[in-house]
Design a protein around this motif. Structure first.
Motif: not given
Lengths: 371, 555
Positions: B64-85
């Protein structure tokens, strides 16, 4: 793999004897060549012992080259031996085979032995240089009381071709090699035995350490260390380098080509010198598989192996006549009446040394550093 | 420039992830938000973040899928060149659910941007060139087949040993002959240089300081075990930065080559320990150059100069330790090299071989010829362009230097011309084992003329699982943030590394290399002596290379 037959005797023997010994080992060579070096010559050369003998092969153009050169250098011809050639199927004769005894140029007659040796070697090298293009002239040795014969073909047929059974040519030490052509094109300068200033040796098997050894010898600044059409030529030159140039006693030849392990060196009384030699002469270590048979200027003959003894060799005989062969059947042919139980099969630490005139045979043991 | 959307800032000057060398692939569905990846990342290239997302949920026994807008935790890559992966992959290593991994982005424009504040890009590692090196193209083609018996690597006795030290030419051996037996003429006064018998693969210079305490200790323990227990005389060079005082006074010093470089770091302590030394070191290496950064001196960044390092090196904590590019007290090759060799020899009573190390260079032959004329010079180490370093400018690493193969070969052939090929051992380094072929690369260099080879980067990779590679993976050695704990002085990081495990791996690596060397030499019919200069054994599949190296072409 080449087959090797050497006989040292206190009496003059015919070159047919080692050749017949080679014939018994025929399974092991493919008849791609015969090399013979004779020392302590009899026959016509017996009375010419102080005169250097030049042995070689040439075309008619090469003969003129030779005559002109020797004349220019001041050598005078004393005697010439030429084989009485027979036509033999499969052997393509060269124009001219010769062994010529020369008198030294006047300026050299009273020079030291060493200076005379250098003159003879340099003369041989000069002739090699001018004669090698177009294969007009081959000179194998130029030294007193030493004669060399080489030709492509089956050893017995080559002997027949040269008419060696005619009794004119005799010597007390004869080294004969039946060539098995493997890696190299059949080329007369690649044929054993090799000779330099009284030292001669022949070898079977390949020399896996050839290139570093060749580079080391070539860079000694000694003009005679050249050629190397065969990987076995270096064994003769190492012998010459050790004994003539470095003044080391003959058994140390074994220590150079197959040095002991450090722990084994510690057991020898001459360990300090050996350690130094092992370092300084590292480039001359052979890795085999080889058996080396040779003689030194005083007429001592020897047999020695690589450290793993991957090629066999046997020495047998009686006082006054010893055979050094790559196979037992060769010894049977050369000295049939002997006590076979006394035959020597030198092992990896052994060097068999037969004294001049085949007086006695001794085994020098490398581990103990003594006979 | 005006922002495109009036007064609202856009992202015009932000970098997109496409510019970065590694892009993090994070899987929302697998991630349990434990936070291990973000905690372990040495450069903070990933960060936990909060997002508002449209989420489709289905709860209950039936869909019974329902779509909600929610706050979630994610892991993101930063785009600061000093912190490049950096692509090290420490995140993947710690992730319990295989939810994250970096992916190489071949289209990256990293070098375009990695110069923020005018600070040129510095890093550790080696030249970022993943192509197949010359060493890996060399093949052993002279196999003993029927014409001579191949040797048995298991049955025959092998002596895989080399010599380190100046070797007298045979004509100069001070020998005496007494009743057919040779001895040494001690009255001759002839100087017989010290020579060591070593395993032909050595661990090249990596300093305490560049390496963490457990890494250096692990290497040292491994080396000692190999010598004492396994009978493999492997030696290791200290690098510039001294040695632990206790080791200097121990019997194990004989397995170490002490390096002196232009900063003379650590030498106060070494000189102080001299009277208490119970063994001589294996050799002294005078560093004039390094293959990874020719013309540059050593560089230990301030963040790695902690208390222990400061003490051993005799410097204050937390200062950049940049060694000068040259030895400042000397001024010409004749003077510099001769005097340094003489001084170092004298310090140990001429009982220790002293040799220089230089970067691979077109000028190597000139140095070589100078050394050939100096009877106290014990060898020459040439470090090719693929050598590694703990810290250098990227441009030096990637663009400066000479490949080792032809440099070594021309030096060897030059010695052959002079007849000194056995007198002055050449040690080749730089890229040995780059693709993991340690024994094959070593054997090829030996056949080209090296007496021994040195490895650094390879041993870090093989013994301590260094992440670094030629795709610029990790290469953080200079920052002190090595995620493996190899090149850091931060106890939080280096406690990850177990020195016993490093030692064990060092032993395994050398034992395996010994076996592999036999497996190479045996079919070529060599066992008694190292086949130095046995160039007829080698071939390469490129005619120009074959000609340059003086070997055969095979295809």
């Amino acid at each position: 793999m080449c087959r090797l037959a050497a006989i040292t005797s206190n009496e003059y023997i015919s070159p047919m004897e080692p050749i017949m010994a080679l014939e018994t080992m025929k399974e092991g060579h493919d008849g791609s060549g015969l090399g013979l070096t004779l020392k302590n010559l009899g026959g016509a050369f017996e009375k010419l012992k102080k005169y250097p003998i030049m042995s070689g092969i040439c075309s008619m153009a090469g003969k003129k080259m030779l005559d002109d050169f020797m004349k220019k250098e001041g050598f005078t011809l004393k005697h010439e031996w030429k084989p009485k050639l027979k036509q033999v199927k499969g052997i393509v004769p060269h124009d001219y085979y010769f062994a010529r005894a020369y008198d030294y140029p006047a300026a050299f007659r009273n020079k030291s032995h060493q200076e005379k040796e250098d003159l003879l070697m340099n003369t041989r090298l000069s002739l090699r240089k001018i004669g090698e293009p177009g294969e007009a002239l081959f000179v194998f040795s130029f030294y007193p009381d030493v004669l060399t014969l080489k030709e492509v073909g089956d050893p017995l047929q080559v002997a027949d071709f040269f008419g060696l059974d005619d009794d004119r040519l005799k010597a007390k030490i004869i080294l004969a090699q039946g060539r098995q052509n493997t890696n190299y094109a059949i080329y007369l300068y690649a044929c054993h035995p090799f000779f330099i200033q009284g030292f001669c040796s022949m070898t079977n098997g390949e020399n896996t350490a050839f290139v570093p050894i060749r580079e080391f010898l070539s860079s000694r600044g000694f003009p005679g260390y050249m050629g190397y059409n065969s990987d076995s030529e270096v064994f003769t030159h190492i012998l010459h380098y050790a004994v003539r140039q470095l003044h080391l006693p003959l058994p140390y030849y074994k220590d150079i080509i197959t040095p002991l392990k450090s722990t084994e060196i510690d057991m020898r009384t001459d360990r300090e010198a050996l350690r130094l030699m092992k370092q300084s002469l590292r480039s001359l270590c052979i890795d085999g598989p080889n058996v080396i048979i040779g003689f030194t200027p005083d007429g001592t003959c020897f047999m020695v192996h690589d450290a793993k003894k991957l090629r066999p060799g046997v020495v047998g005989g009686i006082k006054g006549r010893y055979a050094l062969m790559s196979e037992e059947c060769g010894v049977d042919s050369a000295v049939p009446k002997r006590d076979r139980s006394k035959d020597l099969f030198p092992m990896k630490y052994d060097m068999v040394i037969v004294s001049p005139q085949a007086e006695e045979v001794k085994v020098w043991n490398q581990q103990q550093g003594q006979y | 420039m005006e922002p495109a959307a009036g007064s609202i800032l856009d992202h015009n000057h932000h970098l997109s992830l496409r510019e970065f060398p590694y892009i993090i692939r994070w899987r929302d569905d697998r991630c349990k938000r434990c936070g291990r990846c973000t905690a372990v990342c040495p450069v903070k290239a990933i960060a936990p973040s909060v997002k508002v997302q449209r989420i489709v949920r289905s709860e209950g026994p039936l869909p019974a899928p329902t779509a909600v807008r929610a706050t979630t935790h994610v892991v993101e890559q930063v785009t600061d060149i000093e912190r490049y992966c950096t692509g090290c992959g420490a995140c993947s290593l710690v992730c319990p659910n295989e939810a994250i991994e970096p992916e190489l982005n071949p289209q990256n424009k990293f070098l375009h941007y990695k110069n923020k504040g005018g600070d040129a890009y510095k890093r550790g590692g080696r030249r970022n060139d993943p192509s197949v090196s010359t060493l890996d193209r060399l093949k052993f083609t002279r196999i003993s087949m029927l014409t001579d018996p191949a040797l048995d690597a298991g049955r025959h006795e092998f002596r895989i040993r080399s010599l380190l030290g100046r070797i007298l030419p045979p004509e100069e051996m001070p020998l005496t002959l007494d009743n057919g037996v040779l001895g040494i003429d001690k009255k001759s006064g002839k100087f017989v240089p010290p020579v060591r018998e070593i395993f032909p693969i050595m661990i090249g210079s990596m300093s305490i300081g560049a390496l963490s305490p457990p890494m250096w200790e692990g290497l040292a323990m491994g080396i000692s075990y190999l010598n004492e227990v396994e009978g493999l005389p492997v030696v290791m060079a200290s690098g510039e930065g001294g040695m632990p005082p206790r080791l200097l006074r121990s019997k194990y010093l004989k397995y170490f080559i002490i390096q002196i470089a232009s900063g003379y770091f650590g030498w106060d302590e070494i000189i102080r320990a001299l009277p208490d030394m119970v063994e001589d070191p294996a050799a002294i290496e005078i560093k004039y150059g390094q293959g990874a950064k020719p013309g540059d001196g050593g560089l230990l960044m301030a963040q790695k100069v902690l208390k222990l390092i400061a003490k051993i090196r005799g410097v204050p904590q937390f200062v950049d330790l940049a060694s000068p590019p040259t030895h400042q007290t000397k001024y010409s090759i004749e003077e510099a090299v001769a005097k340094m060799i003489q001084s170092m020899s004298m310090a140990w009573g001429f009982r220790v071989p002293v040799y220089p190390k230089i970067s691979g260079s077109k000028t190597a032959k000139a140095v070589l010829n100078n050394l050939a004329r100096n009877p106290f010079a014990a060898g020459l180490c040439i470090d090719g362009e693929d050598g590694g370093t703990g810290a250098a400018y990227n441009v030096s690493m990637d663009k400066m230097g000479h490949p080792i193969a032809s440099n070594l070969r021309e030096c060897y052939l030059d010695l052959v011309k002079q007849g000194k090929q056995n007198e002055l051992p050449l040690i080749a380094a730089g890229g040995v084992g780059k693709k993991g072929n340690l024994a094959a690369n070593a054997a090829a260099l030996i056949m080209l003329g090296a007496s021994a080879v040195a490895v650094g980067k390879y041993i870090m990779q093989a013994a301590a699982d260094c992440f670094g590679d030629e795709y610029n993976r990790c290469n953080l050695c200079n920052t002190g943030k090595c995620p493996r704990g190899i090149t850091t002085q931060d106890p939080k990081l280096y406690r990850r590394l177990d020195s016993d495990k490093v030692a064990e791996r060092v032993v395994e690596v050398f034992k395996a290399a010994d076996v592999e060397l036999r497996k190479i030499f045996a079919p070529m019919g060599r066992s008694t002596e190292l086949p130095i200069g046995m160039s007829d054994g080698l071939s390469i599949d490129d005619k120009a290379m074959a000609e340059r190296l003086g070997i055969s072409y095979a295809c």
